[in-house]
Design a protein around this motif. Structure first.
Motif, PDB file in Angstrom:
ATOM      1  N   THR A 165      -1.301  12.753   1.755  1.00  0.00           N
ATOM      2  CA  THR A 165      -1.533  11.975   2.972  1.00  0.00           C
ATOM      3  C   THR A 165      -1.689  12.884   4.195  1.00  0.00           C
ATOM      4  O   THR A 165      -2.511  12.607   5.073  1.00  0.00           O
TER       5      THR A 165
ATOM      6  N   ASP B  48      -6.954  -3.440   0.433  1.00  0.00           N
ATOM      7  CA  ASP B  48      -5.756  -4.265   0.503  1.00  0.00           C
ATOM      8  C   ASP B  48      -5.540  -4.878  -0.883  1.00  0.00           C
ATOM      9  O   ASP B  48      -5.972  -5.985  -1.170  1.00  0.00           O
TER      10      ASP B  48
ATOM     11  N   ARG C  31       0.287   3.762   0.764  1.00  0.00           N
ATOM     12  CA  ARG C  31      -0.236   3.070   1.947  1.00  0.00           C
ATOM     13  C   ARG C  31       0.736   3.162   3.114  1.00  0.00           C
ATOM     14  O   ARG C  31       0.336   3.322   4.266  1.00  0.00           O
ATOM     15  N   GLN C  32       2.025   3.072   2.828  1.00  0.00           N
ATOM     16  CA  GLN C  32       3.029   3.173   3.883  1.00  0.00           C
ATOM     17  C   GLN C  32       2.970   4.531   4.568  1.00  0.00           C
ATOM     18  O   GLN C  32       2.975   4.626   5.802  1.00  0.00           O
TER      19      GLN C  32
ATOM     20  N   THR D 261      -0.277   4.907   6.607  1.00  0.00           N
ATOM     21  CA  THR D 261      -0.310   4.069   7.803  1.00  0.00           C
ATOM     22  C   THR D 261       0.392   4.735   8.977  1.00  0.00           C
ATOM     23  O   THR D 261      -0.165   4.855  10.072  1.00  0.00           O
ATOM     24  N   TYR D 262       1.626   5.195   8.733  1.00  0.00           N
ATOM     25  CA  TYR D 262       2.343   5.751   9.885  1.00  0.00           C
ATOM     26  C   TYR D 262       1.840   7.132  10.276  1.00  0.00           C
ATOM     27  O   TYR D 262       1.906   7.526  11.447  1.00  0.00           O
TER      28      TYR D 262
ATOM     29  N   CYS E 197      -1.352   8.039  10.199  1.00  0.00           N
ATOM     30  CA  CYS E 197      -2.547   7.788  11.019  1.00  0.00           C
ATOM     31  C   CYS E 197      -2.145   7.409  12.441  1.00  0.00           C
ATOM     32  O   CYS E 197      -2.797   7.825  13.415  1.00  0.00           O
ATOM     33  N   GLU E 198      -1.091   6.628  12.586  1.00  0.00           N
ATOM     34  CA  GLU E 198      -0.605   6.263  13.923  1.00  0.00           C
ATOM     35  C   GLU E 198      -0.078   7.482  14.658  1.00  0.00           C
ATOM     36  O   GLU E 198      -0.308   7.653  15.855  1.00  0.00           O
TER      37      GLU E 198
ATOM     38  N   GLU F 151      -7.756   6.793  12.525  1.00  0.00           N
ATOM     39  CA  GLU F 151      -8.003   5.357  12.338  1.00  0.00           C
ATOM     40  C   GLU F 151      -7.943   4.989  10.861  1.00  0.00           C
ATOM     41  O   GLU F 151      -8.635   5.585  10.040  1.00  0.00           O
ATOM     42  N   LEU F 152      -7.124   4.000  10.540  1.00  0.00           N
ATOM     43  CA  LEU F 152      -7.015   3.500   9.173  1.00  0.00           C
ATOM     44  C   LEU F 152      -7.645   2.111   9.107  1.00  0.00           C
ATOM     45  O   LEU F 152      -7.223   1.201   9.812  1.00  0.00           O
TER      46      LEU F 152
ATOM     47  N   VAL G  98      -8.497  -1.142   6.704  1.00  0.00           N
ATOM     48  CA  VAL G  98      -8.073  -1.790   5.463  1.00  0.00           C
ATOM     49  C   VAL G  98      -9.152  -2.795   5.050  1.00  0.00           C
ATOM     50  O   VAL G  98      -9.408  -3.766   5.761  1.00  0.00           O
TER      51      VAL G  98
END
Length: 386
Positions: free
Chosen positions: A269, A283, A308-309, A312-313, A315-316, A321-322, A324
């Motif tokens: 990741t 998704d 995915r978890q 997600t964080y 990318c933030e 940009e993620l 879905v």
């Protein structure tokens, strides 16, 4: 620079005195949860029977009732342990009324036989690279707890969640820290999640490498041993020395598997958010997919939700940009060249396509004649959404 909240999970090494303290706080947390849940159930049932919504429980009512009825021995333990336990109980009840939650269900009583026991405190501090718990009044023999040297302890400590598994102690430190955004690359990728591997535009990552096969074989062996002991000796088997030793070996191998896969997913990741600005994933209905006995074990071991978890964080954190893709998006059935979507008997399944005799990993478009690897074709279709 951006301020984020991150969690650092590290091992701690308390001395004999602090082990006693942590064990007592773990027991106290479980006691507070169970007492709070019993009181919450009573209030909730009373409100239903009397049809009076004013009697319904909430966090403040339950907490105040437990504090008002505290026994003398409870004043020797951290007050925050009780308050945070009831706060978590209130969140669990709130989730109970939201069936969209992934693990929806009514809060359950906690057992002292559970393999993991823990508690939370928001009054712990980091002092010289060591963890200092809040000390009750009148206590003199109190010690700072050494933390693993590999821990990244930068930032402000907001919450410490300590837990014990077997004879090892760990802490999850919730830190308010700053991170630097990754450099923009002007590149995008689609990410296709598959059993045992994750594919993206420039490569693939094996999630269950060969070195795990030996560990899974040992896990299977230990599980069979424990089952046979229980079948022969019943409840007495769990009290034997050999049973406890075998159970400890089983937990050790489970922890090794988890550590290996955690390392792989974190590295992957981080590489993805470093190399690409836009990332597209599906998704997936993982629970629905696991209803099939064909690939349920492989899906469970592939850690789709965990991947995915993490993505997600990260990318933030790093300003990426993620995207879905909706569940209805036909990334597997669509031809990335002409856009034709397979339907009916032409669809590709886990076994391939019976009608045309194609294998699981083959994608053949019967409109334009394109022949591609199924997973790479799905990556290209996801990339089109970027």
């Amino acid at each position: 620079m951006e301020t984020v909240t991150r969690t650092e999970l590290v091992r701690i090494y308390p001395n004999a005195r602090m082990k006693t303290v942590i064990d007592a706080l773990c027991d106290y947390r479980r006691y507070c949860w169970n007492q709070g849940l019993a009181l919450w159930n009573t209030m909730y049932n009373s409100s239903l029977i009397l049809e009076d919504n004013s009697l319904r429980p909430n966090e403040r009512k339950v907490r105040d009732e437990l504090v008002a009825n505290k026994a003398d021995w409870q004043y020797n333990l951290s007050a925050r342990c009780l308050q945070l336990a009831i706060s978590d109980l209130a969140k669990a009840w709130e989730n109970f009324f939201n069936k969209a939650q992934p693990d929806w269900g009514k809060p359950q009583f906690k057992s002292k036989k559970s393999k993991r026991q823990g508690f939370k405190t928001d009054r712990a501090r980091l002092v010289n690279g060591m963890l200092r718990l809040d000390k009750p009044r009148g206590v003199t023999d109190w010690y700072d707890i050494p933390i693993s040297k590999n821990a990244r302890l930068s930032g402000e400590l907001k919450l410490a969640s300590l837990f014990k598994e077997g004879d090892k102690y760990h802490v999850a430190l919730v830190l308010k820290d700053t991170v630097t955004a990754k450099k923009k690359t002007q590149r995008s990728t689609g990410i296709d999640l598959n059993v045992n591997h994750i594919d993206y535009i420039d490569g693939s990552q094996i999630v269950c490498p060969k070195r795990l096969d030996k560990l899974y074989s040992r896990i299977k062996h230990y599980q069979r041993q424990l089952t046979k002991k229980r079948e022969v000796n019943g409840i007495k088997a769990t009290q034997s020395h050999n049973y406890v030793k075998t159970k400890a070996k089983l937990q050790r191998d489970y922890n090794r598997v988890a550590a290996i896969q955690k390392d792989l997913l974190h590295k992957l990741t981080t590489q993805l958010v470093t190399d690409y600005d836009k990332l597209v994933i599906e998704d997936l209905d993982v629970k629905g997919m696991m209803m099939s006995h064909v690939a349920s074990k492989g899906l469970h071991r592939s850690l789709f939700g965990r991947f995915r978890q993490l993505l997600t964080y990260k990318c933030e954190w790093y300003g990426k940009e993620l995207i879905v893709a909706p569940r209805s998006y036909p990334s597997t059935q669509r031809c990335s060249d002409c856009g034709h979507i397979k339907t009916g008997d032409d669809k590709i399944t886990l076994q391939g396509n019976i009608k045309h005799g194609t294998k699981h990993n083959e994608y053949i478009c019967y409109q334009c004649g394109a022949v591609k690897d199924r997973d790479y074709n799905a990556v290209l279709n996801l990339l089109a959404l970027a």
